[in-house]
Design an enzyme around this catalytic site. Structure first.
Site, mmCIF file in Angstrom:
data_model
loop_
_atom_site.group_PDB
_atom_site.id
_atom_site.type_symbol
_atom_site.label_atom_id
_atom_site.label_comp_id
_atom_site.label_asym_id
_atom_site.label_seq_id
_atom_site.Cartn_x
_atom_site.Cartn_y
_atom_site.Cartn_z
ATOM 1 N N ARG A 89 7.502 25.664 -28.674
ATOM 2 C CA ARG A 89 7.267 26.855 -27.865
ATOM 3 C C ARG A 89 7.213 26.493 -26.389
ATOM 4 O O ARG A 89 7.079 25.317 -26.028
ATOM 5 C CB ARG A 89 5.974 27.554 -28.283
ATOM 6 C CG ARG A 89 4.700 26.727 -28.096
ATOM 7 C CD ARG A 89 3.485 27.484 -28.626
ATOM 8 N NE ARG A 89 2.234 26.744 -28.421
ATOM 9 C CZ ARG A 89 1.033 27.213 -28.711
ATOM 10 N NH1 ARG A 89 0.902 28.428 -29.237
ATOM 11 N NH2 ARG A 89 -0.058 26.496 -28.497
ATOM 12 N N ARG A 110 2.790 42.757 -40.833
ATOM 13 C CA ARG A 110 2.245 44.091 -40.591
ATOM 14 C C ARG A 110 3.331 45.136 -40.766
ATOM 15 O O ARG A 110 4.452 44.950 -40.311
ATOM 16 C CB ARG A 110 1.670 44.178 -39.182
ATOM 17 C CG ARG A 110 0.512 43.222 -38.980
ATOM 18 C CD ARG A 110 -0.186 43.462 -37.663
ATOM 19 N NE ARG A 110 -1.214 42.444 -37.476
ATOM 20 C CZ ARG A 110 -1.476 41.860 -36.321
ATOM 21 N NH1 ARG A 110 -0.782 42.188 -35.251
ATOM 22 N NH2 ARG A 110 -2.418 40.949 -36.232
ATOM 23 N N ARG A 152 -1.503 15.524 -36.247
ATOM 24 C CA ARG A 152 -0.375 15.831 -35.374
ATOM 25 C C ARG A 152 -0.890 15.872 -33.941
ATOM 26 O O ARG A 152 -2.030 16.290 -33.691
ATOM 27 C CB ARG A 152 0.253 17.176 -35.729
ATOM 28 C CG ARG A 152 0.782 17.263 -37.134
ATOM 29 C CD ARG A 152 1.983 16.388 -37.378
ATOM 30 N NE ARG A 152 3.178 16.922 -36.723
ATOM 31 C CZ ARG A 152 4.350 16.289 -36.702
ATOM 32 N NH1 ARG A 152 4.475 15.091 -37.272
ATOM 33 N NH2 ARG A 152 5.390 16.837 -36.113
ATOM 34 N N GLU A 202 6.370 22.531 -25.396
ATOM 35 C CA GLU A 202 5.418 21.893 -26.308
ATOM 36 C C GLU A 202 6.167 21.239 -27.469
ATOM 37 O O GLU A 202 6.939 21.894 -28.163
ATOM 38 C CB GLU A 202 4.452 22.956 -26.827
ATOM 39 C CG GLU A 202 3.202 22.439 -27.470
ATOM 40 C CD GLU A 202 2.192 23.555 -27.693
ATOM 41 O OE1 GLU A 202 1.836 23.775 -28.867
ATOM 42 O OE2 GLU A 202 1.781 24.205 -26.712
ATOM 43 N N TYR A 221 -9.359 22.095 -38.946
ATOM 44 C CA TYR A 221 -8.850 22.913 -37.855
ATOM 45 C C TYR A 221 -9.838 24.058 -37.634
ATOM 46 O O TYR A 221 -10.081 24.866 -38.527
ATOM 47 C CB TYR A 221 -7.468 23.481 -38.161
ATOM 48 C CG TYR A 221 -6.955 24.337 -37.021
ATOM 49 C CD1 TYR A 221 -6.378 23.744 -35.910
ATOM 50 C CD2 TYR A 221 -7.120 25.716 -37.030
ATOM 51 C CE1 TYR A 221 -5.960 24.512 -34.832
ATOM 52 C CE2 TYR A 221 -6.698 26.497 -35.968
ATOM 53 C CZ TYR A 221 -6.119 25.885 -34.873
ATOM 54 O OH TYR A 221 -5.716 26.646 -33.803
ATOM 55 N N ASP A 246 -11.113 27.233 -34.976
ATOM 56 C CA ASP A 246 -11.000 28.042 -33.774
ATOM 57 C C ASP A 246 -12.269 27.881 -32.948
ATOM 58 O O ASP A 246 -13.318 27.445 -33.435
ATOM 59 C CB ASP A 246 -10.789 29.512 -34.144
ATOM 60 C CG ASP A 246 -9.379 29.782 -34.648
ATOM 61 O OD1 ASP A 246 -8.441 29.101 -34.187
ATOM 62 O OD2 ASP A 246 -9.209 30.669 -35.514
ATOM 63 N N ARG A 268 -2.527 32.496 -43.512
ATOM 64 C CA ARG A 268 -3.152 32.871 -42.248
ATOM 65 C C ARG A 268 -2.205 33.658 -41.352
ATOM 66 O O ARG A 268 -2.600 34.139 -40.299
ATOM 67 C CB ARG A 268 -3.620 31.608 -41.512
ATOM 68 C CG ARG A 268 -4.722 30.841 -42.216
ATOM 69 C CD ARG A 268 -5.404 29.885 -41.274
ATOM 70 N NE ARG A 268 -4.497 28.879 -40.741
ATOM 71 C CZ ARG A 268 -4.348 27.662 -41.246
ATOM 72 N NH1 ARG A 268 -5.021 27.321 -42.317
ATOM 73 N NH2 ARG A 268 -3.523 26.804 -40.709
#
Length: 381
Positions: A277, A175, A247, A298, A346, A348, A171
């Site tokens: 982060r 690039r 988690r 976090e 999971y 979105d 995922r």
């Protein structure tokens, strides 16, 4: 019909609104004191910054129907997710792109040259990567893996990347141009006044009653024609077979003046930095202006019984237990399990909304045909 929905997040709100418009009587219960689930946003009283209380949620989708749906209830402003990472004493752009590669290696490679260069770094002896680590070594090589993926992944998942499936890394794109937009999707944006107001607008229907601070037990479903349950799948059955692994996240909130880090999301790839982060929330609404700023450090860890479950682990042991719970759910009449927690996947936000719309449509079709509604519209397995 009288329909009970457990959870006032995206799944409950979208299904509830659809079925209310179809003429059903909707009750939504949620154990929290607010609507919105983990998408909940609120104004920080100290700074006025719109805060994503349970961590940042950035809307992105290729599903035009879902994009039109959310824009019906809230104005979405253009927003590109541009993530930075601090690793080995320098700051880089994510996902790994041509700028990241050139900066990291001190080169000035063109796209074709960068492809060839990374192929030289990669471990070509790995023909069929099975683990996260093998996938990384095969496609970016040991240096980029160590800098951007290994430490971050160990902190995020609490285990070695050798224990995680290769599919997780598939995922994460690499690039060979200078595009640092984290997502590929056609439609990307942020709700102008926050997700809470969007979900409140979805719930604003005379046939919908919302009861907050209300814990659900399976016995409550007896008074309704059908239940849609978006809580933890194992929780519905009082964890009788054991607990599915998750988690969770801990947030260390702090405020400052001005601009703390210059971006919305700064990852920390080094293993010796305990947090994954730092998010700076005013950058999630760049059309607003605030003198103060609100940031979250976090931290990821294993979820305990009293923690908010964020990320399903879904390794071998969890998948075996999940199969047992799915079998139990399919033997349970009158309830359909939906959403991230109800299907132990999971998801979105756009996928959550799509599946909620599909679940509501399936219910309307089943009711019209006199058929029983299945336990899952989308199988967790």
């Amino acid at each position: 019909m009288k329909i009970l929905l457990v959870g006032a997040g995206l799944s409950g709100a979208v299904i509830g609104r659809d079925l209310a418009e179809a003429g059903h009587d909707i009750t939504i219960v949620d154990s929290r004191p607010h609507i919105g689930g983990n998408c909940y946003t609120e104004r920080d009283p100290e700074t006025g910054v719109l805060v994503h209380v349970y961590g940042p949620h950035i809307f992105h989708t290729d599903d035009e129907e879902v994009w039109d749906y959310v824009n019906r209830y809230q104005t979405f402003r253009p927003y590109k997710n541009r993530v930075k990472t601090t690793s080995q004493g320098a700051v880089y752009s994510l996902p790994v792109n041509l700028h990241t590669i050139n900066q990291f290696y001190g080169k000035t490679l063109r796209p074709a040259e960068a492809r060839e260069f990374l192929e030289e770094q990669a471990d070509s002896s790995i023909a069929d990567p099975q683990t996260f680590e093998e996938q990384a070594l095969r496609f970016v090589g040991p240096d980029l893996y160590a800098a951007f993926f290994k430490g971050y992944t160990e902190k995020q998942w609490g285990c070695s990347p050798t224990e995680l499936p290769a599919s997780i890394l598939k995922r994460l794109p690499v690039r060979f141009n200078y595009d640092d937009n984290y997502f590929f999707h056609r439609f990307q944006g942020m709700p102008e006044t926050g997700y809470t107001e969007m979900i409140a607008a979805i719930l604003d229907h005379p046939a919908i009653e919302v009861r907050l601070d209300t814990r659900f037990s399976a016995e409550q479903g007896a008074g309704y024609d059908h239940v849609f349950y978006s809580g933890p799948l194992d929780g519905y059955f009082d964890y009788r077979l054991g607990r599915l692994g998750y988690r969770t996240l801990d947030f260390e909130r702090f405020t400052d003046q001005g601009d703390y880090q210059g971006c919305a999301v700064m990852n920390y790839g080094d293993r010796d930095v305990p947090y994954t982060r730092i998010t700076e929330h005013k950058h999630f609404a760049p059309w607003e202006s605030h003198e103060g700023t609100v940031c979250y450090r976090e931290y990821s860890r294993a979820a305990g019984p009293d923690d908010i479950p964020y990320y399903p682990i879904r390794l071998v042991a969890e998948k075996a237990l999940l199969a047992d719970y799915v079998a139990l759910a399919e033997e349970t009449a009158g309830v359909t399990f939906v959403g991230r927690l109800g299907t132990y996947r999971y998801l979105d936000m756009d996928v959550t909304i799509r599946e909620a719309l599909d679940a509501a449509a399936a219910f309307r079709a089943s009711a019209a045909a006199g058929d029983a509604m299945p336990a899952f519209v989308k199988s967790p397995l």
